[in-house]
Design a protein around this motif. Structure first.
Motif, PDB file in Angstrom:
ATOM      1  N   HIS A 116       0.860  -1.178   0.000  1.00  0.00           N
ATOM      2  CA  HIS A 116       0.000   0.000   0.000  1.00  0.00           C
ATOM      3  C   HIS A 116       0.896   1.227   0.000  1.00  0.00           C
ATOM      4  N   GLY A 154       0.141   4.333   0.051  1.00  0.00           N
ATOM      5  CA  GLY A 154      -0.300   5.429   0.904  1.00  0.00           C
ATOM      6  C   GLY A 154      -0.358   5.080   2.387  1.00  0.00           C
ATOM      7  N   ARG A 205      -8.501   8.985   2.752  1.00  0.00           N
ATOM      8  CA  ARG A 205      -7.488   8.999   1.694  1.00  0.00           C
ATOM      9  C   ARG A 205      -7.471   7.695   0.877  1.00  0.00           C
ATOM     10  N   GLN A 232      -5.382   5.464  -2.352  1.00  0.00           N
ATOM     11  CA  GLN A 232      -3.975   5.187  -2.590  1.00  0.00           C
ATOM     12  C   GLN A 232      -3.768   4.201  -3.725  1.00  0.00           C
TER      13      GLN A 232
END
Lengths: 402, 454
Positions: free
Chosen positions: A360, A362, B222, B224
């Motif tokens: 991932h 983020g 958020r 991603q």
């Protein structure tokens, strides 16, 4: 804690392989997974090989160490009413309880979903079992081999003149683990968004049956079943494993049309052969199987696994070397990507584990922590989360509850 | 339950919302691993829109024109639209909608981006570098949807020396360490049938990675980019041999059906044509129960077999003795006898056995749906039972381009004239162009026989 699942609190009552593998997926991505083990003996996986230096010590099982990274370990005797009461208190704080007792045991312990969720409606629970909480085989037992034979593609795997063959290691248990983890995060999402928990009944047998490898669609269409073929037609379909100069390669290039044959002969360094009347179509190749095999096998035996892998990479053809565990650990690609991660554990010292299967960008998780020693986090969890005093904890230990 | 009809918002009328209700997924994927990623998300309640093109479609659908006689098709007849019903496609594409957009032209990409703006998740399994070339990489799409979750699934991952190499499940089987570990113990790795188990593992890891990102977005707001490697996901599955190498420098060879310590642990011939049973024993109690069931209670006192270590050391002889007993019994009857005695045992099921098993019927493992040819067939359901209800096939595997009108019209709000123009200019359509196939006839090129139980 960081990672995609940061903030998710899971009580993990499972043991063995399938359940802990499922919750490992959660712990590795940032969920706080509190693993509840039986005082004294702990998770049965602590007694499964391979052991560090072949010493069958409960803190040295490579199986246990891999399956329980990034979890916190608490011992709690759930058969003791005090232990069960402590679990009920922990469940007030949790998002998810995962258990793998035999069907009916949680209810008998006073830990059924109704009881645990009564004052925490956002709590979800997953019961993982061999055959499910319902149905005629509910009380039957399975192992990897039994599950793979009943619900997997075992019947069609192997040679026609021999017994059906299982897959490597624990294919069915690993699939059940993934089905468990998928459900866990799905109910965590809806619990977070709606404040309403869910109860999930998942079985190892159902998980294996639901994977597409054994869907009986062609049986439903035709009344015919897949059978073991061994290596029949393997060369013409270019499917399976073949010997080469220094080992074996694996290939899946079947039936992909003429363009793929052009790629194939380019890989062999003999692009002109794709215009040879013997090899200009799949049909022609089938009809000239011996000539084709002569070209293909002699090229294989002239080249190493890695030479073949590189040639396939250039020609954009799906071939890979057949690797052992040692080959995987020494491969430049997996090392370049940092897939193998070093984890330091008190009983083994630093050891390189197979790492994360996906990334991932983020929400990268923290560096991995080793599997817990038996009862390692009793204080942190029971005092930290429930506010027990040192004295109370000592009394519980003396009574064999923790 | 029959075909899925939506109420226009992706939710299904009459059922309680599923966990991913309200999540929209665009799937740009073909084969097995990629479409399975979307399938699990659809099973759990997401609205999954499969995006193909009339110029290039999911090769699991098979060819536009197929010969008769293949088991991939109903009664071995491909029918006028074989690509709507081919078994490899049907098995990985339930609970989805299907649309077409030609992404090789800028107008198609622009249309796709309008859809992305209304989407939570994009799932792809293109080879590393291809989404960038097409202008639909994460960096491009995040501009139209700032909290987008995008999954890039590939065989080897987005970095490292092999990142641009193509692969498929059967090749991943080799490099992930499976091939080395799954042949008969007395044979070499080149003697086995190929397997696409790595595709199954990849698909389930993909959907899991997306679910985690959805959770993260629910908490933080958020989105991603997610990058997965099917090979690395598969390697995790054989961690036992890897950990032995890491801890002790030992390299495992294939055990066949043997277990590291359980004995007996094997597959034994039963009465009938190609009928088998698996029997596994991991405790003294199970061993005694097996001996009693075999009518050989004395064997449990036999010194060679009285301990697990003794049984394991003498497993060749033990297996022969057990098979001498099993071969005069029906595999399914024997399974029930052994299970009732407390021995983990199971018949080796072919697809017909699995389709007719009473336990799976009771568990709702199959459901009858109307497929794109207008006929009813049983089809496997998702494995989860939630709040007492087995998750369902709400939508049968869609026909090619079946939902162009719904998605482009109702979701995107395009007018009929605009949709007609897109169709005329071959941006969309409900029939693939040309007769040439990009794909295999079947992912299971195996011989079959009529089932006596069918």
């Amino acid at each position: 804690m960081n990672g995609a699942l940061a903030g998710l609190l899971v009580l993990d009552l499972t043991q063995g392989i399938a359940g802990p593998f499922g919750t490992k997926h959660l712990a590795d991505y940032g969920a706080r997974v509190v693993k509840i083990e039986r005082p004294g003996s702990g998770d049965v996986a602590r007694r499964l090989p391979p052991f560090y230096q072949d010493d069958p010590h409960p803190e040295k099982s490579g199986r246990f160490l891999f399956l329980n990274t990034n979890k916190q370990g608490v011992t709690l005797n759930l058969k003791d009413p005090t232990g069960a009461a402590l679990l009920r208190r922990l469940a007030q704080e949790a998002d998810l309880v995962v258990e793998s007792f035999r069907p009916g045991v949680m209810e008998r312990l006073g830990l059924g979903y109704g009881e645990l969720s009564a004052s925490n409606p956002a709590l979800s629970m997953i019961s993982l079992s061999d055959f499910g909480q319902t149905g005629p085989y509910r009380d039957y037992r399975l192992t990897e081999l039994v599950a793979f034979g009943l619900a997997g593609p075992m019947y069609a795997n192997g040679s026609p003149d021999r017994e059906p063959l299982k897959f490597a290691e624990n294919a069915a248990l690993g699939i059940a683990a993934l089905a468990l983890a998928n459900a866990a995060v799905a109910v965590a999402v809806s619990g977070k968004l709606t404040g309403q928990g869910r109860y999930v009944d998942l079985s190892i047998a159902d998980s294996m049956l639901a994977t597409t490898q054994n869907h009986p669609m062609s049986y439903f269409y035709t009344g015919e079943v897949s059978q073991r073929t061994g290596t029949a037609m393997r060369a013409q379909f270019l499917i399976g494993s073949f010997p080469c100069k220094d080992g074996y390669i694996a290939i899946q290039g079947a039936g992909r049309g003429e363009e793929w044959w052009q790629r194939f002969f380019r890989m062999l360094g003999q692009p002109e052969l794709s215009k040879d009347p013997r090899f200009c179509s799949s049909q022609a190749i089938m009809e000239h199987g011996e000539d084709f095999d002569a070209v293909w096998y002699s090229w294989l035996m002239d080249h190493t696994r890695i030479e073949i892998f590189d040639a396939a990479g250039e020609a954009r053809y799906p071939i890979a070397p057949v690797y052992t565990s040692e080959d995987i650990y020494n491969d430049p690609h997996f090392n370049d990507r940092g897939f193998l991660v070093e984890i330091d554990h008190p009983a083994t010292g630093p050891v390189r584990y197979p790492g994360l299967p996906f990334r991932h960008h983020g929400s990268p998780p923290d560096p991995p922590r080793p599997a817990p020693l038996l009862g390692q986090h009793n204080r942190e969890v029971l005092q930290g989360m429930l506010g027990l005093s040192s004295q109370e904890l000592g009394q519980l230990a003396a009574a064999g509850v923790v | 339950m029959t075909s899925g009809r939506t109420n226009g918002k992706g939710a299904i009328g009459g059922l309680s919302p599923l966990p991913l209700s309200g999540i929209r997924v665009l799937e740009l994927a073909e084969g097995w691993a990629g479409p399975m990623s979307g399938m699990w998300l659809g099973d759990l309640g997401a609205e999954v829109i499969k995006v193909e093109a009339i110029q290039r479609y999911d090769h699991a659908r098979g060819p536009v024109e197929a010969p008769e006689g293949l088991t991939s098709y109903p009664d071995k007849k491909p029918g006028p639209r074989p690509y709507d019903v081919s078994a490899p496609y049907v098995q990985a594409n339930r609970n989805k909608l299907a649309i077409t957009i030609d992404l090789s032209r800028p107008q198609g990409v622009a249309l796709f981006k309008r859809l992305v703006a209304l989407t939570d998740v994009v799932v792809t399994n293109m080879v590393t570098g291809v989404p960038e070339k097409m202008g639909i990489a994460y960096r491009d799409l995040v501009k139209v949807r700032s909290d987008l979750i995008m999954l890039i699934s590939s065989g080897y991952g987005a970095t490292g020396p092999y990142s641009r190499r193509v692969t498929m499940g059967g090749a991943m089987d080799g490099i992930a360490g499976y091939t080395w570990l799954r042949h008969y113990a007395d044979q070499t790795p080149d003697t086995i049938t190929y397997s696409t188990h790595t595709d199954v593992v990849t698909g389930m890891n993909n959907s899991l990675s997306v679910l985690m990102a959805i959770y993260h977005r629910a908490v933080t707001g958020r989105g991603q980019l997610i990058e997965t490697s099917g090979v690395e996901a598969s390697i995790q599955q054989v961690h036992g041999s890897l950990m032995d190498y890491a801890l002790n420098g030992r390299v495992h060879t294939s055990p066949g059906n043997d277990h590291p310590f359980m004995a007996p642990h094997g597959c034994y011939r039963c009465k009938g044509d190609d009928r088998w049973i698996n029997i596994t024993v991991s405790s003294q109690r199970q061993w005694q129960a097996l001996c009693r069931t075999m009518g050989k209670p004395a064997w449990s006192r036999e010194p060679r077999f009285s301990t697990q270590a003794g049984r394991w050391a003498n497993r060749g002889e033990l297996n022969q003795l057990i098979e001498r007993w099993t071969q005069s019994h029906d595999s399914i009857e024997l399974m029930h006898r052994l299970q009732k005695a407390g021995v983990p045992a199971g018949a080796v099921y072919d697809q017909a056995d699995a389709a007719h098993d009473p336990h799976w019927k009771a568990r709702g493992a199959y459901q009858t749906v109307v497929l794109a040819d207008g006929k009813s067939y049983p089809i496997a359901t998702p494995p989860w039972t939630m709040d007492g209800r087995r998750l369902a096939v709400r939508r049968p595997p869609p026909a090619f381009g079946q939902h162009n009108q719904y998605v482009l019209g109702e979701v995107l709000g395009l007018g009929d004239d605009e949709i007609a123009r897109l169709q005329a200019e071959q941006y969309i359509g409900d029939t693939p162009l040309g007769a040439a196939s990009s794909g295999p006839l079947s992912n299971r090129d195996q011989t079959v026989r009529p089932s006596p139980r069918g």
